[in-house]
Design an enzyme around this catalytic site. Structure first.
Site, short mmCIF file in Angstrom:
data_model
loop_
_atom_site.label_atom_id
_atom_site.label_comp_id
_atom_site.label_asym_id
_atom_site.label_seq_id
_atom_site.Cartn_x
_atom_site.Cartn_y
_atom_site.Cartn_z
N TYR A 154 45.63 38.98 40.86
CA TYR A 154 45.49 38.10 42.01
C TYR A 154 46.66 37.13 42.13
O TYR A 154 47.24 36.70 41.16
CB TYR A 154 44.15 37.37 42.01
CG TYR A 154 43.82 36.56 40.78
CD1 TYR A 154 44.00 35.18 40.76
CD2 TYR A 154 43.28 37.17 39.66
CE1 TYR A 154 43.66 34.44 39.66
CE2 TYR A 154 42.93 36.44 38.55
CZ TYR A 154 43.13 35.07 38.55
OH TYR A 154 42.81 34.34 37.43
N ASP A 200 32.14 29.38 30.07
CA ASP A 200 31.43 29.65 31.32
C ASP A 200 29.93 29.37 31.19
O ASP A 200 29.28 28.97 32.16
CB ASP A 200 31.68 31.08 31.79
CG ASP A 200 33.08 31.27 32.33
OD1 ASP A 200 33.84 30.28 32.43
OD2 ASP A 200 33.44 32.42 32.63
N HIS A 254 34.94 29.87 38.78
CA HIS A 254 36.02 28.92 38.51
C HIS A 254 36.70 28.43 39.79
O HIS A 254 36.74 29.14 40.78
CB HIS A 254 37.09 29.58 37.63
CG HIS A 254 36.56 30.14 36.36
ND1 HIS A 254 37.00 31.33 35.85
CD2 HIS A 254 35.62 29.68 35.50
CE1 HIS A 254 36.37 31.59 34.72
NE2 HIS A 254 35.52 30.61 34.49
N LYS A 285 43.39 32.38 46.73
CA LYS A 285 43.66 33.58 45.94
C LYS A 285 43.56 34.83 46.80
O LYS A 285 42.71 34.92 47.68
CB LYS A 285 42.63 33.69 44.79
CG LYS A 285 42.68 32.57 43.80
CD LYS A 285 41.59 32.71 42.77
CE LYS A 285 41.64 31.54 41.79
NZ LYS A 285 40.52 31.61 40.84
#
Length: 184
Positions: A131, A169, A61, A71
């Protein structure tokens, strides 16, 4: 903290200094000044957490355009194989990726700058990922690449018959699709 650069510019593995004694342990997971001195000046504005069971593959992603996110990823329970794919159009490592095994035991982290796709597979019975992001999530800016892209050929370290992947996904485009060729 130990900051280790990878072969892909700006992807950095971080290992905190852990202080253990009879009570347990303590470690600093983030320090703006320390991170800045080591090439990570980002200001984080959003924290995310996800829980998954063994065999789960999430990703790959990313957020597009002005909504791109850097991130700082760590695991607070279990072990994952974390993956970052370089999608920066002018990068000499475009389409290359790194994998890093992150675990609650090691308390190691991966910094992923803007312009990368991110995903992970759960190697332990279960895992919780935490995260930090330096930009807010925008659902209209969602993007992704299929986890089983033949060009990338990522070894997620999960047997095919045990993989758990969302329909979203499974329907992401491949890296060689026209969507990505426009950016090159």
């Amino acid at each position: 903290m130990k900051f280790t650069k990878t072969h892909i510019e700006s992807l950095i593995i971080i290992e905190p200094k852990i202080f253990r004694d009879s009570r347990g342990y303590f470690f600093e997971s983030y320090n703006y000044k320390e991170f800045g001195k080591n090439g990570i000046p980002n200001v984080f504005v959003q924290d995310n957490q996800s829980y998954s069971t063994h065999g789960t593959i999430r990703g790959l992603h990313f957020q597009k355009g002005k909504y791109a996110q850097a991130k700082l990823v760590r695991v607070i329970k279990g072990t994952v194989l974390d993956v970052a794919v370089d999608l920066r159009p002018d990068s000499p490592t475009y389409g290359q990726y790194i994998t890093a095994e992150l675990s609650a035991e090691k308390k190691n982290m991966l910094f992923i700058p803007r312009g990368f796709a991110h995903g992970f597979s759960v190697l332990s019975g279960e895992a919780t990922l935490f995260y930090k992001c330096d930009n807010f999530y925008n659902p209209r800016a969602d993007g992704g690449i299929r986890f089983d892209d033949p060009i990338l050929n990522i070894n997620w370290r999960i047997p095919e018959n045990l993989t758990i992947v969302s329909n979203k996904d499974r329907n992401l485009p491949y890296l060689d699709s026209k969507i990505f060729q426009k950016g090159r």
